[in-house]
Design an enzyme around this catalytic site. Structure first.
Site, PDB file in Angstrom:
ATOM      1  CE  LYS A  11      68.320  58.952  24.377  1.00  0.00           C
ATOM      2  NZ  LYS A  11      66.884  58.597  24.537  1.00  0.00           N
ATOM      3  CE1 TYR A  51      67.004  57.097  29.779  1.00  0.00           C
ATOM      4  CE2 TYR A  51      68.813  55.694  29.087  1.00  0.00           C
ATOM      5  CZ  TYR A  51      68.053  56.837  28.935  1.00  0.00           C
ATOM      6  OH  TYR A  51      68.343  57.729  27.919  1.00  0.00           O
ATOM      7  CG  ASN A 114      64.620  59.389  21.755  1.00  0.00           C
ATOM      8  OD1 ASN A 114      65.722  59.048  22.159  1.00  0.00           O
ATOM      9  ND2 ASN A 114      63.631  59.721  22.563  1.00  0.00           N
ATOM     10  CG  HIS A 117      69.191  61.935  28.176  1.00  0.00           C
ATOM     11  ND1 HIS A 117      68.051  61.415  28.732  1.00  0.00           N
ATOM     12  CD2 HIS A 117      69.790  62.685  29.148  1.00  0.00           C
ATOM     13  CE1 HIS A 117      67.975  61.810  30.008  1.00  0.00           C
ATOM     14  NE2 HIS A 117      69.020  62.583  30.275  1.00  0.00           N
ATOM     15  CD  GLU A 128      69.636  62.682  33.639  1.00  0.00           C
ATOM     16  OE1 GLU A 128      68.504  62.212  33.813  1.00  0.00           O
ATOM     17  OE2 GLU A 128      69.882  63.548  32.767  1.00  0.00           O
TER      18      GLU A 128
HETATM   19  P1  GDP Z   1      62.628  61.861  27.273  1.00  0.00           P
HETATM   20  O1  GDP Z   1      62.743  62.629  28.573  1.00  0.00           O
HETATM   21  O2  GDP Z   1      62.036  62.666  26.156  1.00  0.00           O
HETATM   22  O3  GDP Z   1      63.933  61.205  26.858  1.00  0.00           O
HETATM   23  O4  GDP Z   1      61.578  60.681  27.516  1.00  0.00           O
HETATM   24  P2  GDP Z   1      61.304  59.706  28.762  1.00  0.00           P
HETATM   25  O5  GDP Z   1      62.065  60.166  29.980  1.00  0.00           O
HETATM   26  O6  GDP Z   1      59.834  59.534  28.863  1.00  0.00           O
HETATM   27  O7  GDP Z   1      61.906  58.308  28.268  1.00  0.00           O
HETATM   28  C1  GDP Z   1      63.281  58.039  28.303  1.00  0.00           C
HETATM   29  C2  GDP Z   1      63.676  57.326  27.033  1.00  0.00           C
HETATM   30  O8  GDP Z   1      63.013  56.078  26.985  1.00  0.00           O
HETATM   31  C3  GDP Z   1      63.265  58.045  25.735  1.00  0.00           C
HETATM   32  O9  GDP Z   1      64.148  59.058  25.348  1.00  0.00           O
HETATM   33  C4  GDP Z   1      63.254  56.885  24.761  1.00  0.00           C
HETATM   34  O10 GDP Z   1      64.583  56.537  24.338  1.00  0.00           O
HETATM   35  C5  GDP Z   1      62.692  55.751  25.618  1.00  0.00           C
HETATM   36  N1  GDP Z   1      61.242  55.636  25.497  1.00  0.00           N
HETATM   37  C6  GDP Z   1      60.294  56.490  25.984  1.00  0.00           C
HETATM   38  N2  GDP Z   1      59.047  56.062  25.688  1.00  0.00           N
HETATM   39  C7  GDP Z   1      59.205  54.909  25.004  1.00  0.00           C
HETATM   40  C8  GDP Z   1      58.281  53.968  24.431  1.00  0.00           C
HETATM   41  O11 GDP Z   1      57.057  54.129  24.495  1.00  0.00           O
HETATM   42  N3  GDP Z   1      58.827  52.882  23.795  1.00  0.00           N
HETATM   43  C9  GDP Z   1      60.179  52.687  23.731  1.00  0.00           C
HETATM   44  N4  GDP Z   1      60.627  51.593  23.085  1.00  0.00           N
HETATM   45  N5  GDP Z   1      61.069  53.537  24.255  1.00  0.00           N
HETATM   46  C10 GDP Z   1      60.603  54.643  24.874  1.00  0.00           C
END
Ligand code: GDP
Length: 139
Positions: A11, A51, A114, A117, A128
């Site tokens: 990222k 997303y 973070n 992905h 994807e």
């Molecule tokens: P992943 O599968 O671990 O990537 O997590 P998710 O699918 O739940 O979320 C997708 C992406 O959205 C994450 O990798 C983060 O970059 C972002 N994200 C998830 N939760 C949060 C949050 O609570 N706040 C913010 N700002 N970004 C988030």
């Protein structure tokens, strides 16, 4: 259904801080084979489409802004049990909760920025990978 492939992105926070090499080394050392890879940048529209599943979440706007804020690496990885093993390698979404030695623990800044992905299912790995790579661009 493909069961030995996953999709990853390095990222914008990680590309900006020159962590591409370190992250790819961790991926190689964990025995994933890179079978397709590109360095690119998402427009807001493309990040929003990637997303779209998170459209209703409160952080969607912030996520789209961030994912279109700089270059990324997109790659398809191959390994037995790729999806689950890669989720283990990257660690929890929130780096403060990620296990020691995981990519996010080492390289991520925050729950949003973070570092990497990783697909959460074989089905999403396929979707994807198709988002970024044509049939000519991968084996
Ligand atoms: P992943 O599968 O671990 O990537 O997590 P998710 O699918 O739940 O979320 C997708 C992406 O959205 C994450 O990798 C983060 O970059 C972002 N994200 C998830 N939760 C949060 C949050 O609570 N706040 C913010 N700002 N970004 C988030």
């Amino acid at each position: 259904m493909v069961t030995n492939r996953t999709f990853t992105m390095i990222k914008p926070d990680a590309t900006a801080k020159n962590h591409i090499g370190g992250i790819l080394k961790m991926i190689n050392d964990a025995n994933f084979r890179i079978i397709a890879m590109k360095y690119t940048r998402l427009s807001k529209e493309q990040a929003g489409a990637f997303y779209a599943v998170h459209k209703e979440r409160p952080f969607y706007g912030e996520l789209v802004e961030y994912m279109s804020s700089g270059p990324i690496i997109a790659a398809i990885l191959e390994k037995n049990n790729a999806v689950a093993d890669f989720r283990t390698l990257i660690g929890a979404t929130d780096p403060s909760k990620a296990a020691e030695g995981t990519i996010r623990k080492i390289y991520a800044e925050s729950i949003s920025a973070n570092a990497v992905h990783g697909s959460d299912s074989d089905e999403n790995a396929q979707i994807e990978g198709d988002f970024f790579f044509s049939l000519l661009e991968r084996p």
